[in-house]
Design an enzyme around this catalytic site. Sequence first.
Site: not given
Length: 350
Positions: A37, A120, A138
Amino acid sequence: MYLEETFKTSLVSWFETNQRQMPWRETTNPYYIWVSEVMLQQTQVDTVRSYYQRFIQQFPTIEDLANADEALVLKLWEGLGYYSRARNFHTAAKEVVAQYHGEVPRNPQDFLALKGVGPYTQAAVMSIAFNLPLATVDGNVFRVWSRLNDDTQDTALQKTRKAYEIALEPYVQESSGTFNQAMMELGALICTPTSPLCLFCPVQANCEAFEKGTVLERPVKTKKLKKTHHYLYTYYIENDRGEMLIEQRTASLLKGMWEFPTFPADTSRETLVQELGEDLIIAETPSFSLKHQFTHMTWNIQVFRAKCKSQGQASRAFGKNRRWIPVAEKEAYTFPVPMSKIYDALQEAD
């Protein structure tokens, strides 16, 4: 906002059949998911694959990352850009080892408090690794959700992100990680910024923008500020021992990385002499020029070759942020992309 029973079912069914195969989707290790991520922020999936594999091979556990030297972390990150991500992640790994005995915390607020973790990343890692009911928002999700609802809220505003997170909460009460990944995958493969493949969309029946013909007008987003342009002269300096001069950046942008001596284009000759010494012969014309884009600025670089007149070194006693290194040892140092391009171009020219 839509809350139709068939929406999630259709989306998840499509995802399970059409999702791209990615190494981080083959693990439940929260550290590995976290690595992916962080890397995927501002970086394309195809680019991340090889970096991800090298990174976890070098640092198979979060303790390995925490104990690593920053220079090695940045070297493995070289070419991914946005190096603050790597520094923050390195710091966060140390925090996890010190505060949580090397276990990624399951509590969302504890995880959010770690260096570099924003809403996020919190939602993505917590939902995918631990199936916690947090919605990821996102760029892909902004686009998909705004089109589904023909929503005109400004997606550049923080309040819009919060509104979307709240609107998506009902969908993440179960199988949150799968749903979040499905939304992002739909945005990446079907609901793209331009030329979206609406005829192949599994949730086309739920899309208000498709029905109204406003797909390409969504999402609404305020225009970004214009990038600033910086005009720079970079000096590739060699001595008679086959060494080149490099310096370590101290500015916040690309801090700690190495580059060839670089100055604003309007730097006076007197300043160059003071910084680099009088025993340098600098070419009168640049070898070539290049342009490098950052998120908020553009570097316009002209590259000049230079040679030492004296034997061995330039006359100036350089501080610890400058050093001579053999040309062949370049790979031992972490260079930002534009400096690597300069190096490669000059080696090819020789």
